[in-house]
Enzyme design. Structure first.
Site, PDB file in Angstrom:
ATOM      1  N   ASP A   1       0.851  -1.188   0.000  1.00  0.00           N
ATOM      2  CA  ASP A   1       0.000   0.000   0.000  1.00  0.00           C
ATOM      3  C   ASP A   1       0.886   1.236   0.000  1.00  0.00           C
ATOM      4  OD1 ASP A   1      -2.262  -1.482   0.061  1.00  0.00           O
ATOM      5  OD2 ASP A   1      -2.644  -1.235   2.210  1.00  0.00           O
TER       6      ASP A   1
ATOM      7  N   ASP B   1      -5.277   2.253  -3.317  1.00  0.00           N
ATOM      8  CA  ASP B   1      -3.808   2.374  -3.333  1.00  0.00           C
ATOM      9  C   ASP B   1      -3.133   1.030  -3.080  1.00  0.00           C
ATOM     10  OD1 ASP B   1      -4.781   2.320  -0.685  1.00  0.00           O
ATOM     11  OD2 ASP B   1      -2.878   3.122   0.050  1.00  0.00           O
TER      12      ASP B   1
END
Length: 430
Positions: free
Chosen positions: A293, A336
């Site tokens: 991430d 993300d």
């Protein structure tokens, strides 16, 4: 091998004659057999009766010597192969056997003396001569009928060759010429020499030939016009087909590609992970999954706007494509979150790859509207092992390692070791 109509007619006649003659011959031979068998039966029974009459006094007087002589004399007669004389108790008193035939017929007669039956006489008569005579008769009938069938077939052929075979042959030749020389050829006119069915057939052929020549010209002009229209339609269809293929390719790409980063999307990632997982399981090859991430990505969106977030995602996608191999699969999983399937790679090799990727992200200058942004990643690494029975198990292990990296200070990676995940920062243990 092909036979002409005349040969076939002659053959049909010969076969018909042979079959008919065979049936007649069998009936004839069987009739002869019945009459000859009747003659043999009467002669054999007469011999048996005469022998019984002559043996009556000899059996009564137990004259074995004369009984033997009587049996021997009877056995010397034509076709008699065995003579047996028994008393009333069934005991053989005299027997004479000349030959052992393949087929024979047996005749019996009682021996009567003074009104009482005191014995029996058995005479076996050979039927081999009868069978040989019947076989010779069969062969003679066959030869006669074969010659008759051949002569009759030849006569039929000679009479039908001119009236039937010759006109049909000319008609066939004309049709073969038309078929061989193509559609534009008009078959030649045939002369009609008779008014029977063959002559009418030739007349119909001539009429059809003339009509077909006229229709051919009209049809050819229509075909040429239709062919031109068909070529135009094919050109249009080809253009439409290419447009459709391009649209289908675009749809296929859109279905498996993330529009922002141009990386494979979650659907493509799941399909490839499943396929590579089962390949690894089957061929015992290493496979490692990397999930990461972007740290504090929500804060970037809140502080600089979603445009800044989109630009960061695009640049992360570019960095991933620069670092992975052709055999690896980088993908954007949503938001993300990103994933990379590393094939032929163990956990240690995956750590080296992740360290290089992290260094590349740290060294990269992320800018948006003349503002430099500080970007870091939290990474989870999991290598497939025997305890993982499904692709989902490998994904959960990498996700658990990613969770550990986030809670260990971010900007680091964590490796799943089977029981848990060990957090690391860069190349050093946390």
């Amino acid at each position: 091998m092909r036979f002409g109509l005349g040969i076939k007619l002659m053959g049909y006649v010969m076969v018909g004659v042979l079959v008919t003659s065979a049936v007649i011959g069998v009936i004839r031979v069987q009739s002869e057999r019945a009459s000859l068998s009747e003659l043999i039966g009467k002669a054999g029974q007469s011999v048996a009766n005469a022998t019984a009459s002559g043996a009556a006094s000899l059996i009564a007087g137990y004259d074995y010597g004369n009984l033997e002589m009587l049996a021997a004399n009877v056995a010397r007669q034509i076709n008699v192969i065995r003579v047996t004389i028994r008393n009333r108790d069934g005991r053989i008193m005299a027997q004479s056997e000349v030959d052992d035939a393949r087929t024979h017929q047996r005749f019996e007669a009682p021996v009567v003396f003074n009104g009482q039956t005191i014995g029996a006489v058995t005479v076996d008569v050979s039927t081999d001569a009868l069978e040989r005579a019947l076989a010779a008769l069969y062969w003679r009938v066959f030869v006669e009928q074969a010659v008759f069938g051949a002569i009759l077939g030849l006569i039929v052929y000679l009479f039908t060759a001119r009236g039937i075979v010759s006109p049909i042959r000319k008609l066939t030749t004309a049709m073969e010429e038309a078929a061989e020389k193509g559609d534009s050829y008009v078959a030649r006119y045939l002369e009609v020499r008779s008014g029977d069915e063959i002559g009418r057939l030739v007349s119909v052929f001539n009429t059809l030939n003339t009509s077909l020549a006229s229709y051919h010209d009209k049809l050819q002009s229509k075909i040429n016009f239709a062919n031109q229209e068909l070529r135009d339609k094919n050109i249009q269809l080809g253009g439409r087909t290419r447009e459709l293929e391009h649209a289908l390719d675009l749809l296929s790409t859109m279905a498996t590609t993330d529009w922002l980063t141009e990386l494979p999307n979650r659907r493509k990632f799941d399909e490839t992970l499943s396929r590579m997982f089962h390949q690894s399981e089957r061929y015992a090859e290493d496979i490692t999954l990397v999930l990461f991430d972007i740290d504090h990505f929500k804060l970037i969106n809140d502080s600089h706007g979603h445009g800044a977030g989109d630009e960061i995602l695009r640049e992360i996608g570019t960095l991933m494509r620069l670092h992975v191999r052709k055999s690896d699969l980088p993908a954007r999983l949503g938001g993300d979150e990103f994933g990379i399937v590393l094939y032929h790679t163990n956990a240690e090799q995956a750590e080296m790859f992740v360290e290089i990727l992290l260094e590349g992200v740290r060294a990269h200058r992320f800018q948006y509207e003349d503002k430099q942004l500080s970007i870091s990643l939290s990474v989870g690494i999991a290598q497939c092992d025997d305890s993982m029975k499904t692709p989902q198990a490998l994904y959960y292990a990498a996700d658990k390692a990613l969770y550990q990296a986030k809670h260990s200070g971010r900007d680091c990676y964590s490796v799943y070791d089977g029981a848990g995940a060990l957090p690391l920062r860069g190349r050093e243990s946390a």
